[in-house]
Design an enzyme around this catalytic site. Structure first.
Site, PDB file in Angstrom:
ATOM      1  N   THR A   1     -19.465   4.801  -5.762  1.00 58.74           N
ATOM      2  CA  THR A   1     -19.410   6.258  -5.649  1.00 58.74           C
ATOM      3  C   THR A   1     -17.955   6.705  -5.622  1.00 58.74           C
ATOM      4  O   THR A   1     -17.145   6.125  -4.899  1.00 58.74           O
ATOM      5  CB  THR A   1     -20.145   6.716  -4.372  1.00 58.74           C
ATOM      6  OG1 THR A   1     -21.479   6.225  -4.448  1.00 58.74           O
ATOM      7  CG2 THR A   1     -20.145   8.230  -4.241  1.00 58.74           C
TER       8      THR A   1
ATOM      9  N   CYS B   1       4.777  -6.923   2.746  1.00 65.19           N
ATOM     10  CA  CYS B   1       3.800  -8.003   2.773  1.00 65.19           C
ATOM     11  C   CYS B   1       4.439  -9.316   3.188  1.00 65.19           C
ATOM     12  O   CYS B   1       3.767 -10.206   3.684  1.00 65.19           O
ATOM     13  CB  CYS B   1       3.168  -8.181   1.401  1.00 65.19           C
ATOM     14  SG  CYS B   1       3.062  -6.673   0.474  1.00 65.19           S
TER      15      CYS B   1
ATOM     16  N   SER C   1      -0.662   3.890  -7.867  1.00 65.71           N
ATOM     17  CA  SER C   1      -1.282   4.014  -6.550  1.00 65.71           C
ATOM     18  C   SER C   1      -0.896   5.329  -5.883  1.00 65.71           C
ATOM     19  O   SER C   1       0.250   5.773  -5.995  1.00 65.71           O
ATOM     20  CB  SER C   1      -0.824   2.831  -5.689  1.00 65.71           C
ATOM     21  OG  SER C   1      -1.264   2.996  -4.360  1.00 65.71           O
ATOM     22  N   GLY C   2      -1.839   5.939  -5.168  1.00 60.94           N
ATOM     23  CA  GLY C   2      -1.609   7.248  -4.556  1.00 60.94           C
ATOM     24  C   GLY C   2      -0.585   7.264  -3.442  1.00 60.94           C
ATOM     25  O   GLY C   2       0.267   8.149  -3.382  1.00 60.94           O
TER      26      GLY C   2
ATOM     27  N   SER D   1      -3.323  -2.556  -5.870  1.00 61.48           N
ATOM     28  CA  SER D   1      -3.729  -3.966  -5.874  1.00 61.48           C
ATOM     29  C   SER D   1      -4.990  -4.168  -6.712  1.00 61.48           C
ATOM     30  O   SER D   1      -5.070  -5.110  -7.506  1.00 61.48           O
ATOM     31  CB  SER D   1      -3.982  -4.464  -4.447  1.00 61.48           C
ATOM     32  OG  SER D   1      -2.804  -4.352  -3.684  1.00 61.48           O
TER      33      SER D   1
ATOM     34  N   ASN E   1       9.621  -3.287  -6.605  1.00 63.35           N
ATOM     35  CA  ASN E   1       9.455  -2.660  -5.300  1.00 63.35           C
ATOM     36  C   ASN E   1      10.536  -3.060  -4.300  1.00 63.35           C
ATOM     37  O   ASN E   1      10.740  -2.384  -3.314  1.00 63.35           O
ATOM     38  CB  ASN E   1       8.072  -2.971  -4.727  1.00 63.35           C
ATOM     39  CG  ASN E   1       7.698  -4.427  -4.849  1.00 63.35           C
ATOM     40  OD1 ASN E   1       7.698  -4.994  -5.948  1.00 63.35           O
ATOM     41  ND2 ASN E   1       7.399  -5.047  -3.740  1.00 63.35           N
TER      42      ASN E   1
HETATM   43  C1  LIG Z   1       2.525  -1.113  -3.209  1.00 66.08           C
HETATM   44  C2  LIG Z   1       2.512  -1.845  -4.477  1.00 66.08           C
HETATM   45  C3  LIG Z   1       1.313  -2.406  -4.982  1.00 66.08           C
HETATM   46  C4  LIG Z   1       0.022  -2.339  -4.215  1.00 66.08           C
HETATM   47  O1  LIG Z   1      -0.499  -1.046  -4.191  1.00 66.08           O
HETATM   48  P1  LIG Z   1      -1.636  -0.681  -3.101  1.00 66.08           P
HETATM   49  O2  LIG Z   1      -2.071   0.686  -3.468  1.00 66.08           O
HETATM   50  O3  LIG Z   1      -0.932  -0.732  -1.770  1.00 66.08           O
HETATM   51  O4  LIG Z   1      -2.700  -1.701  -3.229  1.00 66.08           O
HETATM   52  C5  LIG Z   1       1.362  -3.068  -6.191  1.00 66.08           C
HETATM   53  N1  LIG Z   1       2.490  -3.160  -6.892  1.00 66.08           N
HETATM   54  C6  LIG Z   1       3.660  -2.641  -6.448  1.00 66.08           C
HETATM   55  C7  LIG Z   1       4.889  -2.765  -7.291  1.00 66.08           C
HETATM   56  C8  LIG Z   1       3.709  -1.966  -5.230  1.00 66.08           C
HETATM   57  O5  LIG Z   1       4.862  -1.469  -4.799  1.00 66.08           O
END
Ligand SMILES: *Cc1c(COP(=O)(O)O)cnc(C)c1O
Length: 423
Positions: free
Chosen positions: A268, A356, A230-231, A102, A182
């Site tokens: 940090t 969400c 994202s991790g 995000s 997603n």
């Molecule tokens: C999960 C997701 C995000 C958000 O990632 P976060 O690390 O949860 O903030 C953004 N874009 C897509 C396509 C996602 O699936």
């Protein structure tokens, strides 16, 4: 002080050493928890947790310090940056750590909008983006005076390239289109979009949170200027991600403060998170081929059986141009929420719409964008697989879904009407 710290950390280490993580997983299996919501989040791999632990406890130094305890953490941050850069075919200098997908999306949009406002005020995106993009675009429109065009997708969820081209104006400064969706898993023609953007001298950002670690990505071959990941979507920790920014892109800082991340993202460094992300990416890349093969097989079995055995059902999203782990169905005459609750009682974790949007009664904007009527969009189910899932689980899930859909339809006045009319 030292003893106190040691005492506190010991149980955690023992926890890992005794493989309690594996025990916990086996325990879950005994209760037949079948996790099919990997697009919402994934379990952090035990190897990743193990790699992270020392950076909470012994190696807790701030990388910006002079003494060795902190300064040596600069090296591990660089190592993670290099692993990620290599996975994308770029230099470590182009990778900036953030607090997740995000933040990366917000940063890419807001900061380029600001940096390029002398050139123009127009942004192009798609109707099926994650809310991290859509809501940021709405903010830029409402509060900051930018103009945004939301390009349509076809009935399979693939962006309409001709519409994208005609949306371009002399004032367009940025195109942002997600790599893979997603909800319905569709993979966009990223290389073509990148080429169109480049031809017009427009920056191209892609939200690759679902794609990175799942399918091979080379940012230069695909003409990508910025990329978010994202991790926690790739078996890494939550709260850590990165933004790839091609060298030469003017982009402002988004989080202001210290000089971390080459003065572009203050704060940090989340050293344990960064180490965990690096480890997760390393494993994701090394296992990608086998994982893709396995997940595709499982997913196809799931799709084939559900479509064959449950009438009035459709698969949402392109059949072939989709992530190996994504299946998304609509079952006519039922409510997705009821289906999810009953699946949960059968030990199956799935989703309808995205995490969400659940909790709200609005149908998914993605399913509406591919042209589904509200009542059909409401009856949808997303199942997203991971490498630990098995064929046996797929069969169990199909049997459960089948039984539950039958039961829900038996209670549905809509279905009753339909059956009467079609007698
Ligand atoms: C999960 C997701 C995000 C958000 O990632 P976060 O690390 O949860 O903030 C953004 N874009 C897509 C396509 C996602 O699936």
């Amino acid at each position: 002080m030292r003893t106190a710290r040691k005492l506190k950390t010991k149980p955690v280490k023992k926890h890992i050493a005794q493989n309690n993580i594996y025990e916990w997983r086996e325990d879950k299996m005994d209760k037949r928890i079948i996790y099919l919501d990997h697009a919402a989040t994934t379990a952090t791999r035990p190897e990743v947790v193990e790699a992270m632990l020392p950076y909470f406890t012994e190696n807790y130094g701030n990388p910006s310090t002079v003494y060795d305890l902190g300064a040596k953490n600069k090296t591990v941050v660089t190592e993670s940056r290099e692993i990620i850069a290599k996975a994308l075919g770029t230099d470590a200098a182009n990778i900036y750590f953030t607090a997740g997908g995000s933040e990366s999306d917000n940063w890419a949009l807001v900061a380029t909008a600001e940096a390029y406002k002398n050139k123009g005020n127009h942004i192009i995106t798609s109707k099926i983006e994650h809310h991290a993009i859509l809501h940021t675009c709405e903010y830029l429109e409402k509060e900051r005076g930018y103009e945004v065009t939301y390009v349509d997708v076809d009935e399979n969820g693939i962006i309409k390239l001709d519409e994208l081209k005609t949306a371009i104006r002399p004032t367009t400064i940025l195109i942002s289109v997600m790599f893979a969706n997603n909800e319905i898993g569709t993979i966009q023609p990223i290389k073509e979009i990148g080429a169109i953007a480049r031809e017009h001298g427009i920056l191209f950002h892609t939200d690759a949170v679902q794609a990175f670690g799942q399918i091979p990505i080379n940012v230069d071959e695909l003409n990508i200027d910025m990329l978010s990941a994202s991790g926690h979507k790739l078996n890494g920790p939550k709260g850590i991600g990165f933004l790839y920014i091609r060298k030469g892109v003017k982009i402002r800082s988004f989080v202001h403060g210290g000089a971390q991340e080459r003065k572009r993202r203050a704060g940090t460094e989340n050293v344990p998170g960064i180490v965990g992300l690096g480890k997760a990416v390393e494993i994701a890349v090394a296992t990608m081929d086998d994982r893709t093969k396995k997940e595709t097989e499982l997913r196809n079995h799931l799709i084939d059986r559900i479509l064959a055995e449950i009438p009035y059902t459709r698969l949402n999203g392109d059949k072939d141009r989709r992530l190996p782990n994504n299946a998304n169905f609509s079952f006519q005459f039922i409510e997705g929420e009821s289906l999810l609750i009953m699946l949960d009682m059968a030990g199956i974790c799935g989703s309808s719409g995205s995490a969400c949007t659940s909790g709200s009664l609005d149908p998914s904007h993605v399913l509406l964008a591919i042209g589904l009527p509200h009542e059909i969009a409401h009856g949808s189910l997303r199942l997203t697989l991971g490498e630990d899932n098995t064929m046996e689980e797929m069969d169990y899930v199909v049997d459960k879904v089948k039984g539950i859909v039958e039961r829900l339809r038996a209670m549905s006045p809509l279905y009753e009407d339909f059956v009467k009319k079609n007698k």
